[in-house]
Scaffold this active site. Structure first.
Site, PDB file in Angstrom:
ATOM      1  N   THR A  23      35.191  16.362  19.224  1.00  0.00           N
ATOM      2  CA  THR A  23      34.967  15.337  20.242  1.00  0.00           C
ATOM      3  C   THR A  23      35.182  13.957  19.641  1.00  0.00           C
ATOM      4  O   THR A  23      34.691  13.655  18.555  1.00  0.00           O
ATOM      5  CB  THR A  23      33.530  15.455  20.799  1.00  0.00           C
ATOM      6  OG1 THR A  23      33.375  16.773  21.332  1.00  0.00           O
ATOM      7  CG2 THR A  23      33.272  14.418  21.881  1.00  0.00           C
ATOM      8  N   ASN A  53      43.919  -1.593  -3.921  1.00  0.00           N
ATOM      9  CA  ASN A  53      42.535  -1.982  -3.672  1.00  0.00           C
ATOM     10  C   ASN A  53      41.902  -2.718  -4.848  1.00  0.00           C
ATOM     11  O   ASN A  53      41.011  -3.534  -4.669  1.00  0.00           O
ATOM     12  CB  ASN A  53      41.687  -0.754  -3.310  1.00  0.00           C
ATOM     13  CG  ASN A  53      42.003   0.461  -4.154  1.00  0.00           C
ATOM     14  OD1 ASN A  53      43.151   0.907  -4.215  1.00  0.00           O
ATOM     15  ND2 ASN A  53      41.007   0.997  -4.823  1.00  0.00           N
ATOM     16  N   SER A 104      41.680   2.214   7.805  1.00  0.00           N
ATOM     17  CA  SER A 104      40.254   2.530   7.857  1.00  0.00           C
ATOM     18  C   SER A 104      39.506   1.315   8.376  1.00  0.00           C
ATOM     19  O   SER A 104      39.689   0.199   7.873  1.00  0.00           O
ATOM     20  CB  SER A 104      39.765   2.888   6.452  1.00  0.00           C
ATOM     21  OG  SER A 104      38.361   3.066   6.471  1.00  0.00           O
ATOM     22  N   ALA A 105      38.634   1.511   9.383  1.00  0.00           N
ATOM     23  CA  ALA A 105      38.023   0.374  10.082  1.00  0.00           C
ATOM     24  C   ALA A 105      37.042  -0.419   9.230  1.00  0.00           C
ATOM     25  O   ALA A 105      36.907  -1.632   9.399  1.00  0.00           O
ATOM     26  CB  ALA A 105      37.324   0.865  11.353  1.00  0.00           C
ATOM     27  N   HIS A 106      36.347   0.245   8.288  1.00  0.00           N
ATOM     28  CA  HIS A 106      35.268  -0.472   7.588  1.00  0.00           C
ATOM     29  C   HIS A 106      35.785  -1.447   6.542  1.00  0.00           C
ATOM     30  O   HIS A 106      35.006  -2.124   5.875  1.00  0.00           O
ATOM     31  CB  HIS A 106      34.253   0.501   6.977  1.00  0.00           C
ATOM     32  CG  HIS A 106      34.698   1.231   5.738  1.00  0.00           C
ATOM     33  ND1 HIS A 106      34.381   0.786   4.481  1.00  0.00           N
ATOM     34  CD2 HIS A 106      35.413   2.358   5.561  1.00  0.00           C
ATOM     35  CE1 HIS A 106      34.860   1.637   3.578  1.00  0.00           C
ATOM     36  NE2 HIS A 106      35.505   2.602   4.210  1.00  0.00           N
ATOM     37  N   GLY A 166      39.774   6.490   6.183  1.00  0.00           N
ATOM     38  CA  GLY A 166      41.010   6.363   5.411  1.00  0.00           C
ATOM     39  C   GLY A 166      41.314   7.615   4.598  1.00  0.00           C
ATOM     40  O   GLY A 166      42.459   8.078   4.552  1.00  0.00           O
ATOM     41  N   SER A 167      40.303   8.191   3.968  1.00  0.00           N
ATOM     42  CA  SER A 167      40.535   9.381   3.145  1.00  0.00           C
ATOM     43  C   SER A 167      41.057  10.530   4.001  1.00  0.00           C
ATOM     44  O   SER A 167      42.001  11.229   3.614  1.00  0.00           O
ATOM     45  CB  SER A 167      39.238   9.809   2.451  1.00  0.00           C
ATOM     46  OG  SER A 167      38.759   8.768   1.628  1.00  0.00           O
ATOM     47  N   CYS A 197      34.831   3.671  -5.958  1.00  0.00           N
ATOM     48  CA  CYS A 197      34.892   5.126  -5.948  1.00  0.00           C
ATOM     49  C   CYS A 197      34.795   5.688  -7.349  1.00  0.00           C
ATOM     50  O   CYS A 197      34.446   6.839  -7.536  1.00  0.00           O
ATOM     51  CB  CYS A 197      36.183   5.585  -5.297  1.00  0.00           C
ATOM     52  SG  CYS A 197      36.663   4.522  -3.950  1.00  0.00           S
ATOM     53  N   GLN A 212      44.111  -1.378   2.606  1.00  0.00           N
ATOM     54  CA  GLN A 212      43.730  -2.698   2.111  1.00  0.00           C
ATOM     55  C   GLN A 212      44.432  -3.860   2.814  1.00  0.00           C
ATOM     56  O   GLN A 212      44.014  -5.006   2.649  1.00  0.00           O
ATOM     57  CB  GLN A 212      43.968  -2.789   0.597  1.00  0.00           C
ATOM     58  CG  GLN A 212      42.900  -2.078  -0.217  1.00  0.00           C
ATOM     59  CD  GLN A 212      41.499  -2.668  -0.023  1.00  0.00           C
ATOM     60  OE1 GLN A 212      41.335  -3.837   0.327  1.00  0.00           O
ATOM     61  NE2 GLN A 212      40.489  -1.846  -0.239  1.00  0.00           N
TER      62      GLN A 212
HETATM   63  C1  LIG Z   1      38.753   2.355   1.008  1.00  0.00           C
HETATM   64  C2  LIG Z   1      40.087   2.941   0.776  1.00  0.00           C
HETATM   65  C3  LIG Z   1      40.388   4.260   1.189  1.00  0.00           C
HETATM   66  C4  LIG Z   1      39.346   5.192   1.744  1.00  0.00           C
HETATM   67  O1  LIG Z   1      38.957   4.868   3.050  1.00  0.00           O
HETATM   68  P1  LIG Z   1      37.623   5.526   3.613  1.00  0.00           P
HETATM   69  O2  LIG Z   1      37.589   5.120   5.044  1.00  0.00           O
HETATM   70  O3  LIG Z   1      36.498   4.948   2.819  1.00  0.00           O
HETATM   71  O4  LIG Z   1      37.745   7.007   3.443  1.00  0.00           O
HETATM   72  C5  LIG Z   1      41.666   4.717   1.003  1.00  0.00           C
HETATM   73  N1  LIG Z   1      42.626   3.946   0.456  1.00  0.00           N
HETATM   74  C6  LIG Z   1      42.384   2.686   0.061  1.00  0.00           C
HETATM   75  C7  LIG Z   1      43.492   1.872  -0.521  1.00  0.00           C
HETATM   76  C8  LIG Z   1      41.103   2.141   0.190  1.00  0.00           C
HETATM   77  O5  LIG Z   1      40.871   0.897  -0.218  1.00  0.00           O
END
Ligand SMILES: *Cc1c(COP(=O)(O)O)cnc(C)c1O
Length: 392
Positions: free
Chosen positions: A241, A155, A203-205, A75-76, A329, A183
């Site tokens: 890659t 978030n 972001s997948a996690h 995501g970042s 964070c 989110q």
């Molecule tokens: C977790 C989060 C991110 C960052 O994503 P990462 O994959 O951990 O770099 C960015 N924006 C929001 C709103 C988030 O909750």
């Protein structure tokens, strides 16, 4: 799903475990399907075909009829590519960016960096409920505004932002619209066409996929400057890659989450509402942040006045209950949440916030565990607090 964890995890807005079905979908790409998708032999072409199919599937999961998806390292990275990539490629048209006071640091700190590079940024305030102030947003628009970046849902509070209203305005004015949608992925439907979003970060996690993989949706006609130079992967926008296993896992995870979204969000909202009602009933002097605004079904952010969030987390931790105060964070720093301050919460109360974010394995027994412990924890901390009015 059966809860096979021996602890109570209530921090799904920070990260999630990886769904076993996602792990199964990924495994071949570390094994027999290890080939580099850019090579020319047939085993590589097979992997390339799988990647292309995953990319197309992602577009449809986002409600996009055109444009492309670039896979990134999370995501970042997607936020950085969207914002820096767009303003560097389009700065001849203007150097003004509009964002909000409640963005994730991946957006907020990127904008601060760009101010040092000579760009001009307006931070639009939010209401006391945590919703973007639309009147202030409209007033911030200028002839040299090139980009608007407003998150889809916060978030910390879970408050959902008025994306379609923003998108209607930016489209009319010919301004590009980026949203950090990290989110909402897997929690509420994503509709990039209906919202007139030009750039969207995921972001997948955050939805039961692996860490270190994300994507950026880019509408047709939007030009970006690459932020990582090298090979010509990802449409020349992100060299390196491809992380094939993670890409396959991310798309599988979003498809699974979308498939069970309606029933699962109802279920998690039930757990959240149960906890919220119990806290209101059993603990005096609290504030439910974002109450009354549209909120993500899984998120509860509450302030217990006159206590420190860290103290409550420590006691919860001793009982194997994992939640957060502010955002993951910023934990480790003593500054209160910039999001709560932006909502007008006074400094001394902003320190007392707790965020509970529910997920797939949580059950009512997790809620009961918290309800049984939290009022006692707050009472104990208040009895020691010089701020608690009864102690002064
Ligand atoms: C977790 C989060 C991110 C960052 O994503 P990462 O994959 O951990 O770099 C960015 N924006 C929001 C709103 C988030 O909750």
């Amino acid at each position: 799903m059966e809860n096979n964890l021996d602890f109570t995890y209530l921090d799904h807005n920070a990260t999630t475990y990886v769904d076993p079905q996602v792990i199964d979908a990924m495994a071949p790409y570390w094994g027999v399907k290890f080939a580099n998708p850019s090579s020319i032999y047939d085993i590589s072409q097979d992997v390339r075909t799988d990647l292309d199919m995953a990319r197309t599937k992602m577009l449809s999961l986002l409600g996009a009829s055109n444009g492309k998806v670039v896979f990134t390292g999370g995501g970042s990275e997607s936020d950085n590519l969207a914002i820096k990539g767009f303003v560097y490629a389009n700065q001849k048209k203007g150097k003004h960016i509009i964002t909000s006071t409640i963005e994730h640091h991946a957006v907020g700190h990127t904008c601060e960096f760009l101010i040092k590079q000579g760009f001009d940024v307006t931070y639009v305030p939010v209401t006391t409920q945590g919703v973007l102030d639309i009147t202030a947003f409209k007033a911030a628009l200028r002839p040299d505004t090139i980009l608007v970046s407003i998150m889809a849902a916060n978030n910390e509070t879970g408050v959902i932002q008025p994306l379609s209203e923003i998108g209607r305005i930016t489209k009319e004015k010919g301004i590009a619209f980026h949203t950090d949608a990290v989110q909402i992925g897997g929690k509420i439907p994503i509709e990039v066409d209906a919202w007139n979003v030009d750039l969207l970060t995921l972001s997948a996690h955050k939805f039961y996929g692996p860490k270190g993989i994300g994507c950026l949706y880019i509408r047709k006609g939007i030009r970006l400057q690459p932020q990582i130079h090298g090979g010509s992967q990802e449409f020349d926008l992100r060299a390196g890659t491809e992380n094939t296993a993670a890409i396959i896992g991310m798309v599988k995870a979003l498809a699974l989450a979308n498939g069970s979204m309606i029933e699962e969000s109802k279920r998690e909202q039930g757990l959240r509402d149960h906890l919220e009602a119990a806290i209101k009933r059993d603990i005096p002097e609290i504030i439910i942040n974002g109450q009354g605004a549209p909120r993500l079904p899984n998120t509860l952010n509450v302030i217990m006045k006159y206590v420190e969030g860290e103290g409550m987390l420590l006691y919860l931790n001793m009982n194997k209950i994992y939640a957060s105060s502010g955002s993951a964070c910023t934990s480790g720093s003593l500054d209160p949440s910039h999001v709560l301050l932006a909502m007008g919460i006074p400094h001394e109360f902003a320190h007392g916030s707790l965020r509970f974010s529910f997920g797939k394995k949580n059950t009512d027994s997790d809620v009961k565990k918290v309800i049984a412990l939290l009022p006692g924890i707050v009472r104990q901390l208040r009895s020691m607090s010089p701020l608690w009015p009864e102690n002064s």
